[in-house]
Design an enzyme around this catalytic site. Structure first.
Site: not given
Length: 180
Positions: A48, A53, A96-97, A138-139, A142
């Site tokens: 995701g 991000q 997480c990226l 999670h996304e 963000h």
């Protein structure tokens, strides 16, 4: 037409702490952005990715939680909104990226119900548990200016911040969830 990947914004960049604005569904650049986000997500072994991000403060996420067979079938959610969270609270490690080199224990509900819009302006509901339910939460965090660090319990947050500094110093790259 080939799409380039985008650089992943890493913590502590302040863009990750900002609340994103609603997307205008008529904005033709959203399709290109979503394709670039997907390519960036796959390149970095993510399931995701949210627009902040990649440095864009728009309410758009791309997810693909079913990549076991090597097939890529991303779902783009425009202006996603959590309608309901249900089930037990479950703590699992999340990467997480934007926070490479670590994973953090996150406590989330088992099941998420999310409303979103597609590129044609149609509204849909996606429901998921397990990895999909966790990824949706999670996304969307963000999009609301929340990273793994803000979501974590206080003790886990302190440990994660220490671990993250070590991982950054060791050269951790997006997609890595440990430096071992």
């Amino acid at each position: 037409m080939a799409f380039d990947t985008l650089p992943v914004v890493e913590y502590p960049d302040p863009i990750l702490r900002q609340v994103c604005e609603e997307c205008d569904i008529k904005d033709k650049s959203l399709k290109k952005l979503a394709k670039q986000m997907a390519k960036t997500m796959y390149k970095n072994n993510g399931c995701g990715i949210a627009a902040p991000q990649v440095g864009v403060l728009k309410r758009i996420i791309v997810i693909d939680c079913d990549q076991e067979d090597g097939r890529q079938d991303p779902i783009t959610l425009i202006n996603p909104k959590i309608l309901e969270l249900k089930g037990e609270l479950v703590t699992e490690e999340e990467g997480c990226l934007s926070c490479p080199g670590i994973s953090v224990p996150e406590c989330r509900r088992e099941y998420a119900v999310v409303k979103f819009t597609d590129f044609d302006g149609e509204d849909y509901i996606i429901e998921g548990d397990g990895l999909l339910g966790r990824c949706l939460q999670h996304e969307i965090d963000h999009l609301n200016g929340k990273t793994l660090f803000e979501s974590a319990a206080p003790a886990a947050r302190l440990k994660a911040l220490r671990d993250y500094e070590i991982a950054r110093a060791a050269g951790a790259k997006p997609g890595e969830t440990s430096i071992d």
